[in-house]
Each structure stands twice: as C-alpha cells, then as structure tokens.
Motif scaffolding. Structure first.
Motif, PDB file in Angstrom:
ATOM      1  N   VAL A  40      35.627  77.146 -22.834  1.00  0.00           N
ATOM      2  CA  VAL A  40      34.960  75.824 -22.954  1.00  0.00           C
ATOM      3  C   VAL A  40      35.802  74.817 -22.556  1.00  0.00           C
ATOM      4  N   ARG A  41      35.171  73.836 -22.186  1.00  0.00           N
ATOM      5  CA  ARG A  41      36.114  72.559 -21.670  1.00  0.00           C
ATOM      6  C   ARG A  41      35.453  71.303 -22.179  1.00  0.00           C
ATOM      7  N   ASP A  42      36.218  70.639 -23.172  1.00  0.00           N
ATOM      8  CA  ASP A  42      35.851  69.461 -23.851  1.00  0.00           C
ATOM      9  C   ASP A  42      36.537  68.184 -23.088  1.00  0.00           C
ATOM     10  N   GLY A  43      35.757  67.416 -22.256  1.00  0.00           N
ATOM     11  CA  GLY A  43      36.379  66.497 -21.531  1.00  0.00           C
ATOM     12  C   GLY A  43      37.358  67.133 -20.429  1.00  0.00           C
ATOM     13  N   ARG A  44      38.586  66.768 -20.602  1.00  0.00           N
ATOM     14  CA  ARG A  44      39.530  67.552 -19.568  1.00  0.00           C
ATOM     15  C   ARG A  44      40.451  68.601 -20.554  1.00  0.00           C
ATOM     16  N   ALA A  45      40.196  68.925 -21.567  1.00  0.00           N
ATOM     17  CA  ALA A  45      40.725  69.872 -22.368  1.00  0.00           C
ATOM     18  C   ALA A  45      40.179  71.107 -22.040  1.00  0.00           C
ATOM     19  N   GLU A  46      40.844  72.060 -22.047  1.00  0.00           N
ATOM     20  CA  GLU A  46      40.293  73.270 -21.895  1.00  0.00           C
ATOM     21  C   GLU A  46      40.672  74.207 -23.195  1.00  0.00           C
ATOM     22  N   CYS A  47      39.608  74.876 -23.744  1.00  0.00           N
ATOM     23  CA  CYS A  47      39.620  75.704 -24.905  1.00  0.00           C
ATOM     24  C   CYS A  47      38.979  77.077 -24.567  1.00  0.00           C
ATOM     25  N   MET A 100      35.813  74.962 -31.387  1.00  0.00           N
ATOM     26  CA  MET A 100      34.344  74.985 -32.089  1.00  0.00           C
ATOM     27  C   MET A 100      33.742  73.668 -31.938  1.00  0.00           C
ATOM     28  N   HIS A 101      34.388  72.372 -31.851  1.00  0.00           N
ATOM     29  CA  HIS A 101      34.084  71.258 -31.722  1.00  0.00           C
ATOM     30  C   HIS A 101      33.501  71.269 -30.266  1.00  0.00           C
ATOM     31  N   ALA A 102      34.275  71.950 -29.218  1.00  0.00           N
ATOM     32  CA  ALA A 102      33.868  71.782 -27.759  1.00  0.00           C
ATOM     33  C   ALA A 102      32.542  72.527 -27.688  1.00  0.00           C
ATOM     34  N   PHE A 103      32.671  73.656 -28.335  1.00  0.00           N
ATOM     35  CA  PHE A 103      31.362  74.384 -27.975  1.00  0.00           C
ATOM     36  C   PHE A 103      30.062  73.939 -28.654  1.00  0.00           C
ATOM     37  N   ARG A 104      30.120  73.162 -29.801  1.00  0.00           N
ATOM     38  CA  ARG A 104      29.142  72.643 -30.320  1.00  0.00           C
ATOM     39  C   ARG A 104      28.567  71.425 -29.568  1.00  0.00           C
ATOM     40  N   THR A 105      29.498  70.692 -29.023  1.00  0.00           N
ATOM     41  CA  THR A 105      29.243  69.408 -28.193  1.00  0.00           C
ATOM     42  C   THR A 105      28.387  70.053 -27.086  1.00  0.00           C
ATOM     43  N   TRP A 106      28.873  70.744 -26.414  1.00  0.00           N
ATOM     44  CA  TRP A 106      28.022  71.517 -25.018  1.00  0.00           C
ATOM     45  C   TRP A 106      26.895  71.969 -25.458  1.00  0.00           C
ATOM     46  N   MET A 107      26.911  72.999 -26.498  1.00  0.00           N
ATOM     47  CA  MET A 107      25.501  73.583 -26.665  1.00  0.00           C
ATOM     48  C   MET A 107      24.545  72.416 -27.191  1.00  0.00           C
ATOM     49  N   LYS A 109      24.105  69.573 -25.983  1.00  0.00           N
ATOM     50  CA  LYS A 109      23.646  68.706 -24.863  1.00  0.00           C
ATOM     51  C   LYS A 109      22.826  69.836 -24.039  1.00  0.00           C
ATOM     52  N   GLN A 110      23.145  71.085 -24.016  1.00  0.00           N
ATOM     53  CA  GLN A 110      22.103  72.211 -23.399  1.00  0.00           C
ATOM     54  C   GLN A 110      20.785  72.224 -24.068  1.00  0.00           C
ATOM     55  N   LEU A 111      20.793  72.326 -25.332  1.00  0.00           N
ATOM     56  CA  LEU A 111      19.568  72.475 -26.098  1.00  0.00           C
ATOM     57  C   LEU A 111      18.367  71.129 -26.252  1.00  0.00           C
ATOM     58  N   GLY A 112      19.248  70.011 -26.188  1.00  0.00           N
ATOM     59  CA  GLY A 112      18.768  68.682 -26.517  1.00  0.00           C
ATOM     60  C   GLY A 112      18.479  68.628 -28.046  1.00  0.00           C
ATOM     61  N   SER A 113      19.217  69.289 -28.661  1.00  0.00           N
ATOM     62  CA  SER A 113      19.012  69.125 -30.148  1.00  0.00           C
ATOM     63  C   SER A 113      20.348  69.498 -30.883  1.00  0.00           C
ATOM     64  N   ARG A 114      20.488  68.989 -32.232  1.00  0.00           N
ATOM     65  CA  ARG A 114      21.713  69.198 -33.077  1.00  0.00           C
ATOM     66  C   ARG A 114      21.976  70.666 -33.258  1.00  0.00           C
ATOM     67  N   VAL A 115      23.107  70.973 -33.275  1.00  0.00           N
ATOM     68  CA  VAL A 115      23.477  72.231 -33.883  1.00  0.00           C
ATOM     69  C   VAL A 115      23.832  72.145 -35.377  1.00  0.00           C
ATOM     70  N   SER A 116      22.743  72.084 -36.490  1.00  0.00           N
ATOM     71  CA  SER A 116      22.901  72.059 -37.618  1.00  0.00           C
ATOM     72  C   SER A 116      23.046  73.202 -38.394  1.00  0.00           C
ATOM     73  N   SER A 117      23.311  74.333 -37.893  1.00  0.00           N
ATOM     74  CA  SER A 117      23.510  75.532 -38.407  1.00  0.00           C
ATOM     75  C   SER A 117      25.008  75.738 -39.053  1.00  0.00           C
ATOM     76  N   ARG A 118      25.333  76.279 -40.004  1.00  0.00           N
ATOM     77  CA  ARG A 118      26.718  76.253 -40.750  1.00  0.00           C
ATOM     78  C   ARG A 118      27.732  76.875 -39.448  1.00  0.00           C
ATOM     79  N   LEU A 192      32.013  74.595 -19.136  1.00  0.00           N
ATOM     80  CA  LEU A 192      31.296  73.635 -20.210  1.00  0.00           C
ATOM     81  C   LEU A 192      31.609  72.211 -19.633  1.00  0.00           C
ATOM     82  N   SER A 193      32.289  72.068 -18.593  1.00  0.00           N
ATOM     83  CA  SER A 193      32.848  70.804 -18.158  1.00  0.00           C
ATOM     84  C   SER A 193      31.635  69.604 -17.705  1.00  0.00           C
ATOM     85  N   TYR A 194      31.725  68.513 -17.859  1.00  0.00           N
ATOM     86  CA  TYR A 194      30.873  67.648 -17.296  1.00  0.00           C
ATOM     87  C   TYR A 194      31.698  66.368 -17.101  1.00  0.00           C
TER      88      TYR A 194
END
Length: 335
Positions: A40-47, A100-107, A109-118, A192-194
């Motif tokens: 995953v990519r969060d901004g310019r950081a790769e994870c 984890m933060h990077a994946f949640r942020t991207w997902m 955006k893709q789903l158009g809804s919050r990932v509220s699951s634990r 997952l970059s944008y």
C-alpha cells in the motif's frame, strides 16, 4: 481458510511469512480470508502488510512478520544477522500500525464508506519467544505473536482484535465481501497511491455531521471531540488543523505514537496551501525546542513538562504556536 492469492509465491526471503501463513491456514476457521503481501501507499510513503486477516464476526488484523531472533534494547529493535550478529530494524509494531492506517484510508475511499470494523495491527516473530508478561510503551503483549503463540494463532489473533483493535463492530460477512474484490482487481501488487491534489480535495468533502461539528466549534478556544475507534476523530483533527492553518495561524498537529505520527505526516505533506508548523510526535517537537531527551514515566510526566514550561518564556512570539491540535489525546497524561 481462504487465501489471496490461492497459493502465494513465497520467495526465499519470505520463508518466515510462509511458515506463519501455513499455521494460519491450519488454525483459522473456513470463512476467514488471509491476503499475502498487500503493498500500500499512503501519500508518498510505501507500506506492506505481510499478512492481512479478514475474520467474519471478529474483525481484521494486519500482521508484520519478522524471522530470525528479534529483540528490543532501549527502544531500538534488532533482528539477528549481519557482521555483529544483529542489525537494527524499524519497529515492526510501528510498521504494522502505519500499514493498517494506510489500508483503511484507501479502502474507505474505494467503498465510499467508513471501515468501522475492528482492526488490529500485530507483529509476529515465529522463531522468537516473548515472555507473557512483556510489554513496552505503545505495544501490549497482546499485539505480539511469538513462536509459542503460533501453536494456536487464531486464539491470539481474536484476542488482539477484540481487546486492542480500533473500530466499533465485528467484521460483517457482507462488508468483507465488498472489500475482497478490491484486492482481486489489484492483482499481485496493490498500488493504493493517489495524487496529493486528489488526497487534499477528498478531505474537502465533509459529511454533514462533520461539517456541523467543525462549524459549531469554530469560535471556541478549546474543544474536545470524543468518539469510539473508527468514528472519524483523526479525520476531524487533520481537517481542523488544515482550516486553522488556512486562517494564517501557526498550528501544531500532535500525537503520541510513531505509527499515527507517520500517518498524519502522510496526510498533510502534499497540501498545496498552508500546512501545520509541526506534524508528528509531541516528544519530537519538545526535543526540537531544546528539551533534554529521556525515558521513563517520571521523565514524561514531570521532567519534560517542567523543562517545556521553562523554555516557553524565552520563545519569541513568532516561534510560539497559535493553535494546538492533538489526535488520540487519551494517550497523554491528564493535565
């Protein structure tokens, strides 16, 4: 357990991941899904998430795997190998948390809804034994899988998700079914970059409730937002810092731990307009001002605040902050 991909192509360097994956395959229930090497990519950081667990009725877990013998000394993590017998490595716990933060942020955006699951972040050391009573700042023992835990990893993963996982709900099967196709469409490497422009513009699209909260509290000099994990507090903190900076204020956007610190920096680094004067760990900011470094509860609760108080009087007006925004404020001792 189902795997994505069905038969991962583990390289020689990923032998430890293969061992852990095999144990998960034997121990997790049939309806669970494990994705291997989610980059995953969060901004310019790769994870990279070595193993990402989707467990219906429980939640999600991002697992960072480290082979060899793993140790930590005075806050520095080490892994066996190298000329001296061990080499410095980045904290695997921080790596897992950032991913984890990077994946949640991207997902989201893709789903158009919050990932509220634990959603828990974990580190796994398949060849290292960690004492059951071990603990360090920012990392409960529950978040670690060691060689003994891998005998029955499902029990430990469930415990980590239910005790330490951020989020308000167990993972619903229907919600998992919405997420999994996103992984399948991204094949072997998930980019997952944008762009920074898109990241900033997406933050301008407030939900009605968030817009009301920010507008209603705009003129208040001190505000505390309270909500469960996954309710959007970090988003509000970033947006509040952005708005204050656009008003010409010198803003400090602070948090306590390294993983969240990196996530916040990724969020603000591409802003085209005003940005906070400082974004990151409060301890790092204090060191920049000239406070002596230290460790232990007494240092953080007494020595550091006293030194900061002494330095405050000598700061020029142009060096002082006009506004302070703190994310996950419960991590700090009460004033």
């Amino acid at each position: 357990m189902r795997s994505i991909p069905a038969e991962p192509d583990f390289t020689e360097a990923q032998s430890a991941e293969k061992v852990v994956w095999g144990q998960l395959r034997r121990d997790l229930p049939d309806d669970a899904v494990v994705a291997h090497s989610v980059q995953v990519r969060d901004g310019r950081a790769e994870c990279e998430i070595d193993l990402l667990v989707f467990w219906p009725g429980v939640g999600l877990a991002a697992i960072e795997v480290k082979g060899g013998l793993v140790s930590v000394d005075d806050g520095q993590w080490y892994q066996s190998g190298g000329i001296e017998g061990r080499r410095r490595i980045q904290s695997p716990v921080v790596q897992s948390q950032s991913s984890m933060h990077a994946f949640r942020t991207w997902m989201e955006k893709q789903l158009g809804s919050r990932v509220s699951s634990r959603f828990a972040y974990m580190a796994c050391f398949p060849y290292t034994r960690v004492p059951r009573q071990w603990e360090m700042a920012g990392c409960a023992r529950t978040l670690i899988l060691d060689a003994d835990d891998l005998v029955s990893p499902a029990v430990r993963i469930r415990e980590a998700i239910e005790r330490e996982g951020g989020g308000t709900n167990p993972l619903a099967t229907s919600f998992m079914d919405r997420m999994l196709p996103k992984l399948g469409q991204l094949e072997s490497i998930v980019d997952l970059s944008y762009s920074a422009r898109e990241a900033e513009d997406s933050q301008d699209q407030l939900t009605e409730r968030q817009a009301i909260l920010l507008a209603a509290t705009r003129s208040l000099p001190r505000v505390r937002y309270v909500g469960g994990a996954g309710s959007g507090k970090t988003w509000l903190a970033v947006e509040k810092a952005k708005r204050l900076a656009k008003e010409g204020k010198r803003v400090g956007l602070f948090c306590y731990n390294k993983g969240l610190s990196q996530h916040l920096r990724n969020q603000v680094q591409g802003w085209r307009q005003a940005a906070p004067i400082f974004t990151g760990e409060f301890h790092e900011y204090a060191l920049r001002l000239g406070v002596r470094d230290g460790e232990g509860q007494e240092y953080f609760d007494e020595q550091l605040p006293q030194e900061l108080l002494g330095l405050a009087g000598s700061l020029l007006q142009t060096e002082k902050l006009d506004a302070v925004v703190v994310d996950e404020a419960q991590d700090f001792a009460p004033l």
